[in-house]
Enzyme design. Sequence first.
Site, PDB file in Angstrom:
ATOM      1  N   HIS A  57       0.834  -1.207   0.000  1.00 27.07           N
ATOM      2  CA  HIS A  57       0.000   0.000   0.000  1.00 27.07           C
ATOM      3  C   HIS A  57       0.870   1.259   0.000  1.00 27.07           C
ATOM      4  O   HIS A  57       0.573   2.234  -0.695  1.00 27.07           O
ATOM      5  CB  HIS A  57      -0.916   0.016   1.224  1.00 27.07           C
ATOM      6  CG  HIS A  57      -2.103  -0.887   1.101  1.00 27.07           C
ATOM      7  ND1 HIS A  57      -1.993  -2.249   1.030  1.00 27.07           N
ATOM      8  CD2 HIS A  57      -3.439  -0.612   1.037  1.00 27.07           C
ATOM      9  CE1 HIS A  57      -3.199  -2.790   0.933  1.00 27.07           C
ATOM     10  NE2 HIS A  57      -4.096  -1.822   0.929  1.00 27.07           N
ATOM     11  N   HIS A  89       0.005  -4.122   8.971  1.00 24.91           N
ATOM     12  CA  HIS A  89       1.453  -4.268   8.851  1.00 24.91           C
ATOM     13  C   HIS A  89       2.097  -3.877  10.171  1.00 24.91           C
ATOM     14  O   HIS A  89       1.527  -3.123  10.970  1.00 24.91           O
ATOM     15  CB  HIS A  89       2.009  -3.360   7.743  1.00 24.91           C
ATOM     16  CG  HIS A  89       1.851  -3.913   6.362  1.00 24.91           C
ATOM     17  ND1 HIS A  89       2.727  -4.815   5.809  1.00 24.91           N
ATOM     18  CD2 HIS A  89       0.912  -3.678   5.418  1.00 24.91           C
ATOM     19  CE1 HIS A  89       2.344  -5.117   4.578  1.00 24.91           C
ATOM     20  NE2 HIS A  89       1.239  -4.439   4.319  1.00 24.91           N
ATOM     21  N   ASP A 110       7.400  -2.414   8.469  1.00 21.42           N
ATOM     22  CA  ASP A 110       6.983  -2.532   7.071  1.00 21.42           C
ATOM     23  C   ASP A 110       6.739  -1.160   6.452  1.00 21.42           C
ATOM     24  O   ASP A 110       7.057  -0.926   5.283  1.00 21.42           O
ATOM     25  CB  ASP A 110       5.703  -3.364   6.966  1.00 21.42           C
ATOM     26  CG  ASP A 110       5.832  -4.713   7.643  1.00 21.42           C
ATOM     27  OD1 ASP A 110       6.970  -5.182   7.799  1.00 21.42           O
ATOM     28  OD2 ASP A 110       4.800  -5.295   8.021  1.00 21.42           O
TER      29      ASP A 110
END
Length: 315
Positions: free
Chosen positions: A181, A222, A226
Amino acid sequence: MTYYVAREGSKLWKRVLGETKVELQLLGEKWKLLLVGVILQYIHGLAARGVHYLHRPGPILQDVGFILLPELGKERAYISETVFSFMFFSFVLWTFHPFIYQSKRFYTVLLWRRVLAFLVASQFLRIITFYSTQLPGPNYHCREGSKLARLPRPDNILEVLLLNFPRGVIYGCGDLIFSSHMIFTLVFVLTYQKYGSRRFIKQVAWLIAIIQSLLIIASRKHYTVDVVVAWYTVNLIVFFVDKKLPEMPDRSTGTSPPLLPISAKDKDSKSKEEQLKLLNGNSLDTSDRRPRTQVNGKHLEDSNPVNGDATMNGT
């Protein structure tokens, strides 16, 4: 009023048709690179699907972001996806604005070729990273006790190749470091930062990227690492890849050279114009602007007509 709307609509339609013609010609030249970029997007999804088979649920790792940010919970996990969808579709629409607006800075085909290059480079490193070490997923469907945390052995190859779309994409596990993302978000923001024209929108885009980062952690999609790794990795990738790619022409100045080759018809018309200039006695060199005087069918350069008459009369 009706006449004005019809006239403006006609102008808009002509602009769309003209831009479509140019973009299609560019697409005819660059389609191979764009196709490779799209195929590699699928390969990235295939790799993320594959690592889900290797995922083993376990205790959630200690995370500073989880300590500092309150958990949104399952019922509010959609918030981060809503923000991401807004960012994604807003960027896609912006890349096609040259078809409508008269003021434009880039060609849509060339811009997407650049964006896909950024995405592919980032996703290549991402695949290497999450296959190197599989962390227990912090998302709700990846935790111990969830039926989706571990995938059963596939019955056939199609189950893997089709990615179980869209369920398999939404409920993936194991592809953690680093956040996909954030790859898309940062690539889009950095692209608009360079090729966008509205300063306010640039500031809002960076603000949305920060909010998106916090929402991903708060949604427990996450770990904080990350997101942090994505921030510096994607920025570095975009910086170095952008240096290697040829710079796109700036259409806003109106002085960029033509990207498309001149057709044979245009060449013929240009040569005919040059022949007519020669027949009319005009120089092809536009810098030759010296005054010429015609005497008895002859051109005299830098001469005075009075002196010319006097010379002919023998005085």
